[in-house]
Design a protein around this motif. Sequence first.
Motif, PDB file in Angstrom:
ATOM      1  N   GLN A 246      -3.131   1.666 -18.580  1.00 11.96           N
ATOM      2  CA  GLN A 246      -1.873   1.844 -19.286  1.00 11.96           C
ATOM      3  C   GLN A 246      -1.256   0.468 -19.496  1.00 11.96           C
ATOM      4  O   GLN A 246      -1.421  -0.398 -18.637  1.00 11.96           O
ATOM      5  N   HIS A 247      -0.547   0.291 -20.583  1.00  9.84           N
ATOM      6  CA  HIS A 247       0.143  -0.988 -20.750  1.00  9.84           C
ATOM      7  C   HIS A 247       1.348  -1.053 -19.826  1.00  9.84           C
ATOM      8  O   HIS A 247       2.081  -0.071 -19.672  1.00  9.84           O
ATOM      9  N   VAL A 248       1.513  -2.215 -19.189  1.00 11.53           N
ATOM     10  CA  VAL A 248       2.673  -2.420 -18.313  1.00 11.53           C
ATOM     11  C   VAL A 248       3.381  -3.707 -18.738  1.00 11.53           C
ATOM     12  O   VAL A 248       2.756  -4.604 -19.305  1.00 11.53           O
TER      13      VAL A 248
ATOM     14  N   ARG B  12       0.300 -21.133  -6.204  1.00 14.19           N
ATOM     15  CA  ARG B  12       0.833 -19.787  -6.435  1.00 14.19           C
ATOM     16  C   ARG B  12       1.173 -19.609  -7.920  1.00 14.19           C
ATOM     17  O   ARG B  12       1.758 -20.497  -8.539  1.00 14.19           O
ATOM     18  N   THR B  13       0.806 -18.449  -8.464  1.00 15.59           N
ATOM     19  CA  THR B  13       1.048 -18.200  -9.888  1.00 15.59           C
ATOM     20  C   THR B  13       2.054 -17.048 -10.057  1.00 15.59           C
ATOM     21  O   THR B  13       2.307 -16.296  -9.107  1.00 15.59           O
ATOM     22  N   VAL B  14       2.553 -16.918 -11.285  1.00 14.41           N
ATOM     23  CA  VAL B  14       3.500 -15.832 -11.567  1.00 14.41           C
ATOM     24  C   VAL B  14       2.858 -14.458 -11.350  1.00 14.41           C
ATOM     25  O   VAL B  14       3.520 -13.515 -10.927  1.00 14.41           O
ATOM     26  N   THR B  15       1.553 -14.359 -11.630  1.00 15.85           N
ATOM     27  CA  THR B  15       0.911 -13.050 -11.423  1.00 15.85           C
ATOM     28  C   THR B  15       0.741 -12.762  -9.923  1.00 15.85           C
ATOM     29  O   THR B  15       0.808 -11.611  -9.510  1.00 15.85           O
ATOM     30  N   ASP B  16       0.544 -13.803  -9.101  1.00 16.42           N
ATOM     31  CA  ASP B  16       0.467 -13.586  -7.642  1.00 16.42           C
ATOM     32  C   ASP B  16       1.740 -12.892  -7.154  1.00 16.42           C
ATOM     33  O   ASP B  16       1.682 -11.997  -6.313  1.00 16.42           O
ATOM     34  N   ILE B  17       2.888 -13.328  -7.671  1.00 17.18           N
ATOM     35  CA  ILE B  17       4.166 -12.765  -7.208  1.00 17.18           C
ATOM     36  C   ILE B  17       4.182 -11.253  -7.444  1.00 17.18           C
ATOM     37  O   ILE B  17       4.587 -10.472  -6.584  1.00 17.18           O
TER      38      ILE B  17
ATOM     39  N   ARG C 260      -4.226  -5.994 -14.578  1.00 23.66           N
ATOM     40  CA  ARG C 260      -4.579  -7.398 -14.850  1.00 23.66           C
ATOM     41  C   ARG C 260      -3.597  -7.963 -15.868  1.00 23.66           C
ATOM     42  O   ARG C 260      -3.865  -7.989 -17.067  1.00 23.66           O
ATOM     43  N   ILE C 261      -2.451  -8.374 -15.389  1.00 31.12           N
ATOM     44  CA  ILE C 261      -1.403  -8.854 -16.286  1.00 31.12           C
ATOM     45  C   ILE C 261      -1.477 -10.370 -16.440  1.00 31.12           C
ATOM     46  O   ILE C 261      -2.092 -11.050 -15.627  1.00 31.12           O
ATOM     47  N   TYR C 262      -0.843 -10.861 -17.495  1.00 29.64           N
ATOM     48  CA  TYR C 262      -0.748 -12.312 -17.671  1.00 29.64           C
ATOM     49  C   TYR C 262       0.575 -12.632 -18.349  1.00 29.64           C
ATOM     50  O   TYR C 262       1.182 -11.773 -18.992  1.00 29.64           O
TER      51      TYR C 262
END
Length: 239
Positions: A59-61, A82-87, A96-98
């Motif tokens: 699903q799109h998030v 640390r990356t924004v997706t890690d948070i 799997r967001i970016y």
Amino acid sequence: MERLQKAMAEAGVASRRASEKLILAGKVVVNGQKVTELGTKVGVHDEIVVNGVPIQREQHVYYLLNKPRGVISSAHDEKGRRTVTDIIHDEDVDERIYPVGRLDYDTTGIILLTNDGALANKLMHPKYEVEKTYIAKVNGIIENSELKQLRLGVVIDGRKTKSAKTKLINIDRNKKTSLVQLTIHEGRNHQVKNMFKAVGHPVIKLHRETYGPLNLHGLQPGEFRALKPDEVQLLKNKK
Ligand code: URA
């Protein structure tokens, strides 16, 4: 509806190119029918089977994060920072967001993360000119004439920036710093820092307050929330 190879790539089956090869090789079945045409479109309810295995459609998030300082705006970092997706993944989000666009390592503020590639590409396309508002603390006492230059456009790497809006928020005469709100429609690399540098006022601190119709109300640095359906619609409707 989206192209079959894109749906396959989004589901993590293979890259888009490799998915095309799988389709051409006759390895892909949609709703029980083998598909070998690259133009085939699929909807969220179509069943896609690759090499005999049904693929998991995501699903799109859409998440809005108040990025803290010292975090990288990408899905992975080669140096292990640390990356924004890690948070967001730390809070049990599995998709799997970016990030849509970038904020520098030392910049704080609003950033959108999603797995909706179509919307992300649209929002980053210069044609759509998403309005972004930044608060910059800069060195020196900025003059009205310099604010006007920022509004009309300054030359960076041989190209003039598009018209912008400015608002002087505060001047600290003791510390010789200025606080300025700058609203731009472009997303060139380090654009805000380079614009202030071009008028002789290097940025000391940078924060992004708004992204299109979205703001950070209620989100502390490091906090995030899912977008509401009407907020997603506002972004999708942007022409
Ligand atoms: N412009 C910059 O210079 N840095 C950012 O992080 C965002 C916009």
